[in-house]
Scaffold this motif. Structure first.
Motif, PDB file in Angstrom:
ATOM      1  N   GLY A  30      13.582  24.307 -30.975  1.00 34.78           N
ATOM      2  CA  GLY A  30      12.939  25.488 -31.534  1.00 34.78           C
ATOM      3  C   GLY A  30      13.454  26.785 -30.958  1.00 34.78           C
ATOM      4  N   LYS A  31      12.954  27.871 -31.541  1.00 32.69           N
ATOM      5  CA  LYS A  31      13.358  29.214 -31.114  1.00 32.69           C
ATOM      6  C   LYS A  31      12.530  29.696 -29.936  1.00 32.69           C
ATOM      7  N   TYR A  50      14.743  34.576 -30.795  1.00 34.35           N
ATOM      8  CA  TYR A  50      14.037  35.620 -31.523  1.00 34.35           C
ATOM      9  C   TYR A  50      13.895  36.754 -30.512  1.00 34.35           C
ATOM     10  N   GLU A  55       1.205  35.985 -32.582  1.00 32.79           N
ATOM     11  CA  GLU A  55       1.454  35.891 -34.023  1.00 32.79           C
ATOM     12  C   GLU A  55       2.619  34.954 -34.330  1.00 32.79           C
ATOM     13  N   LEU A  56       3.718  35.117 -33.602  1.00 31.68           N
ATOM     14  CA  LEU A  56       4.908  34.295 -33.830  1.00 31.68           C
ATOM     15  C   LEU A  56       4.700  32.841 -33.401  1.00 31.68           C
ATOM     16  N   LEU A  83      11.189  33.238 -28.235  1.00 28.46           N
ATOM     17  CA  LEU A  83      10.993  34.683 -28.310  1.00 28.46           C
ATOM     18  C   LEU A  83      11.288  35.238 -26.930  1.00 28.46           C
ATOM     19  N   GLU A 117       6.968  30.311 -35.883  1.00 28.70           N
ATOM     20  CA  GLU A 117       8.308  30.910 -35.942  1.00 28.70           C
ATOM     21  C   GLU A 117       9.056  30.741 -34.627  1.00 28.70           C
ATOM     22  N   VAL A 118       8.312  30.641 -33.522  1.00 28.56           N
ATOM     23  CA  VAL A 118       8.913  30.392 -32.217  1.00 28.56           C
ATOM     24  C   VAL A 118       8.151  29.267 -31.536  1.00 28.56           C
ATOM     25  N   ALA A 175       2.328  31.193 -35.995  1.00 25.53           N
ATOM     26  CA  ALA A 175       2.993  31.001 -37.285  1.00 25.53           C
ATOM     27  C   ALA A 175       4.067  29.918 -37.211  1.00 25.53           C
TER      28      ALA A 175
END
Length: 117
Positions: A68-69, A97, A10-11, A71, A16-17, A14
């Protein structure tokens, strides 16, 4: 374990990571190693079991140098070193994250090998 994979997918999807830091299955059930996963497809090799004893905190030092991040899944015992590295400014917290995961203890491969011969 499937919940961890689903959350990671999911991350990643999206945006986000940029990557996931977890554990990859090896040739045998006890051959688990820390690994980075950059795509949802790569997560098919992700595992979390009693052989995932490696502390992922130290891998955040290198991960924070990447774009980037990241997870990262942290067991309760890993959070101590994560916080210490953070206190020492060894990685950029903005590039992390962190997801806390439960741990019921880790298997001792030497004991297992002694029993199984």
């Amino acid at each position: 374990m499937q919940e961890l994979i689903n959350r990671a997918k999911e991350l990643l999807e999206a945006g986000e990571v940029a990557r996931v830091l977890g554990w990859r299955k090896g040739e045998n059930v006890w051959d688990v190693e820390p690994a980075f996963f950059a795509t949802a497809e790569e997560l098919s090799e992700f595992v979390y079991n009693g052989f995932c004893g490696a502390n992922l905190s130290k891998y955040m030092i290198e991960a924070s140098k990447l774009e980037g991040k990241t997870l990262v899944f942290l067991k309760p015992c890993d959070t101590y070193s994560f916080n210490q590295l953070l206190t020492e400014h060894r990685f950029d917290r903005e590039k992390v994250y962190a997801v806390g995961i439960p741990c019921e203890g880790m298997a001792d491969i030497d004991k297992i090998k002694a029993i199984t011969g």
